[in-house]
Design a protein around this motif. Sequence first.
Motif, mmCIF file in Angstrom:
data_model
loop_
_atom_site.group_PDB
_atom_site.id
_atom_site.type_symbol
_atom_site.label_atom_id
_atom_site.label_comp_id
_atom_site.label_asym_id
_atom_site.label_seq_id
_atom_site.Cartn_x
_atom_site.Cartn_y
_atom_site.Cartn_z
ATOM 1 N N VAL A 105 -41.053 58.199 10.087
ATOM 2 C CA VAL A 105 -40.533 57.956 8.737
ATOM 3 C C VAL A 105 -39.013 57.861 8.720
ATOM 4 O O VAL A 105 -38.446 56.899 8.184
ATOM 5 C CB VAL A 105 -41.030 59.048 7.758
ATOM 6 N N LEU A 106 -38.316 58.846 9.290
ATOM 7 C CA LEU A 106 -36.853 58.807 9.277
ATOM 8 C C LEU A 106 -36.306 57.551 9.950
ATOM 9 O O LEU A 106 -35.442 56.872 9.359
ATOM 10 C CB LEU A 106 -36.287 60.073 9.928
ATOM 11 N N PRO A 107 -36.768 57.167 11.161
ATOM 12 C CA PRO A 107 -36.270 55.915 11.738
ATOM 13 C C PRO A 107 -36.538 54.695 10.852
ATOM 14 O O PRO A 107 -35.703 53.787 10.769
ATOM 15 C CB PRO A 107 -37.031 55.809 13.067
ATOM 16 N N ALA A 108 -37.696 54.679 10.183
ATOM 17 C CA ALA A 108 -38.017 53.549 9.309
ATOM 18 C C ALA A 108 -37.088 53.501 8.102
ATOM 19 O O ALA A 108 -36.598 52.424 7.720
ATOM 20 C CB ALA A 108 -39.469 53.630 8.854
ATOM 21 N N LEU A 109 -36.824 54.657 7.487
ATOM 22 C CA LEU A 109 -35.920 54.690 6.340
ATOM 23 C C LEU A 109 -34.526 54.194 6.736
ATOM 24 O O LEU A 109 -33.880 53.437 5.991
ATOM 25 C CB LEU A 109 -35.836 56.103 5.770
ATOM 26 N N LYS A 110 -34.066 54.618 7.904
ATOM 27 C CA LYS A 110 -32.753 54.152 8.393
ATOM 28 C C LYS A 110 -32.771 52.644 8.635
ATOM 29 O O LYS A 110 -31.847 51.930 8.233
ATOM 30 C CB LYS A 110 -32.386 54.889 9.685
ATOM 31 N N ARG A 111 -33.819 52.161 9.289
ATOM 32 C CA ARG A 111 -33.915 50.743 9.640
ATOM 33 C C ARG A 111 -33.984 49.875 8.390
ATOM 34 O O ARG A 111 -33.273 48.863 8.279
ATOM 35 C CB ARG A 111 -35.139 50.518 10.529
ATOM 36 N N TRP A 112 -34.826 50.261 7.431
ATOM 37 C CA TRP A 112 -34.971 49.458 6.219
ATOM 38 C C TRP A 112 -33.687 49.455 5.392
ATOM 39 O O TRP A 112 -33.320 48.439 4.813
ATOM 40 C CB TRP A 112 -36.138 49.979 5.388
ATOM 41 N N THR A 113 -33.010 50.603 5.346
ATOM 42 C CA THR A 113 -31.739 50.661 4.623
ATOM 43 C C THR A 113 -30.714 49.756 5.290
ATOM 44 O O THR A 113 -29.967 49.025 4.603
ATOM 45 C CB THR A 113 -31.217 52.115 4.579
ATOM 46 N N GLY A 138 -39.074 68.598 7.556
ATOM 47 C CA GLY A 138 -38.794 69.020 8.920
ATOM 48 C C GLY A 138 -37.836 68.086 9.628
ATOM 49 O O GLY A 138 -37.281 68.437 10.675
ATOM 50 N N SER A 139 -37.609 66.881 9.056
ATOM 51 C CA SER A 139 -36.649 65.922 9.609
ATOM 52 C C SER A 139 -35.305 65.978 8.895
ATOM 53 O O SER A 139 -34.447 65.125 9.128
ATOM 54 C CB SER A 139 -37.218 64.489 9.507
ATOM 55 N N GLY A 140 -35.134 66.965 8.020
ATOM 56 C CA GLY A 140 -33.880 67.092 7.283
ATOM 57 C C GLY A 140 -33.995 66.575 5.865
ATOM 58 O O GLY A 140 -35.088 66.309 5.356
ATOM 59 N N ASP A 141 -32.855 66.427 5.209
ATOM 60 C CA ASP A 141 -32.798 65.956 3.822
ATOM 61 C C ASP A 141 -32.870 64.435 3.803
ATOM 62 O O ASP A 141 -31.906 63.746 4.148
ATOM 63 C CB ASP A 141 -31.501 66.444 3.174
ATOM 64 N N LEU A 142 -34.012 63.894 3.374
ATOM 65 C CA LEU A 142 -34.217 62.444 3.320
ATOM 66 C C LEU A 142 -34.002 61.877 1.922
ATOM 67 O O LEU A 142 -34.098 60.661 1.724
ATOM 68 C CB LEU A 142 -35.634 62.094 3.805
ATOM 69 N N LEU A 143 -33.706 62.743 0.955
ATOM 70 C CA LEU A 143 -33.584 62.293 -0.426
ATOM 71 C C LEU A 143 -32.532 61.201 -0.623
ATOM 72 O O LEU A 143 -32.754 60.272 -1.420
ATOM 73 C CB LEU A 143 -33.293 63.489 -1.333
ATOM 74 N N PRO A 144 -31.382 61.234 0.071
ATOM 75 C CA PRO A 144 -30.366 60.195 -0.156
ATOM 76 C C PRO A 144 -30.819 58.776 0.163
ATOM 77 O O PRO A 144 -30.176 57.815 -0.275
ATOM 78 C CB PRO A 144 -29.217 60.634 0.768
ATOM 79 N N PHE A 145 -31.913 58.628 0.908
ATOM 80 C CA PHE A 145 -32.388 57.278 1.210
ATOM 81 C C PHE A 145 -33.009 56.589 -0.005
ATOM 82 O O PHE A 145 -33.126 55.362 -0.025
ATOM 83 C CB PHE A 145 -33.430 57.319 2.333
ATOM 84 N N PHE A 146 -33.404 57.369 -1.016
ATOM 85 C CA PHE A 146 -34.168 56.809 -2.126
ATOM 86 C C PHE A 146 -33.307 56.604 -3.369
ATOM 87 O O PHE A 146 -32.498 57.458 -3.730
ATOM 88 C CB PHE A 146 -35.356 57.717 -2.455
ATOM 89 N N SER A 147 -33.526 55.469 -4.019
ATOM 90 C CA SER A 147 -32.770 55.116 -5.225
ATOM 91 C C SER A 147 -33.485 55.510 -6.501
ATOM 92 O O SER A 147 -32.902 55.416 -7.589
ATOM 93 C CB SER A 147 -32.492 53.602 -5.245
ATOM 94 N N GLY A 148 -34.732 55.945 -6.402
ATOM 95 C CA GLY A 148 -35.457 56.342 -7.600
ATOM 96 C C GLY A 148 -36.859 56.820 -7.280
ATOM 97 O O GLY A 148 -37.366 56.600 -6.171
#
Length: 225
Positions: A105-113, A138-148
């Motif tokens: 999930v984290l790599p995908a969020l980074k890649r898509w952003t 468990g992968s840290g704070d992922l909230l900043p990747f999302f706009s809504g």
Amino acid sequence: MIRTVVLDIEGTTSSLSYVRDHLFPYSRQRLETWLRKPLPEVAEIAAEIRARVGDPDATADALADALRGWIDADVKEPSLKSLQGLIWQDGYASGELVSHVYDDVLPALKRWTEQGATLYVFSSGSVLAQKDWFRHTGSGDLLPFFSGHFDTRDPGPKADPASYESIAKQAAAEPAETLFCSDSEPELDAARAAGWRTLGVQRPDGAATTVQGHPTTDSFDGVDL
């Protein structure tokens, strides 16, 4: 080109079993305690539950019994989701809860952003619960990747095409450039009916039912936009 990605949580970014084996029991054990708390938001939730069960004088114990019935039946009732969100928020703040996301999930969020996409969440869990979920993974704070974030209060049921039409309007997104990822075939059908592109997510430890009629994947590793 996909410019907007909307993600489901349970069975998609995160394990169904974690929710059922950890979060649901955590909230279930604390229902009566929370329903007795003298908080305005709890009073509002209790009033909604009383209206839903048709008993304006229902006690905290009776309300908790109704909620446990909804949990057992997997009813997507907004008042239940709201109360669970408050309980889980307290659990995350105390460090008792840490949410699960799959390793891809984290790599995908980074890649898509990096590819220029705007990311959103649409889940049956309350917006409050969604934000706490991604803030405490468990992968840290992922909230900043999302706009809504969207739930069944706004825009509405996940199997209703009108909900996806509403999200597209609120996000100023073109339906044909919007991708919805979910493990639920009825949800994917509704998104497609609204003109969205769809991706069925079939995790190895996910639901026994399979998604048909949509492109599918068991990992976000190979999903480029």
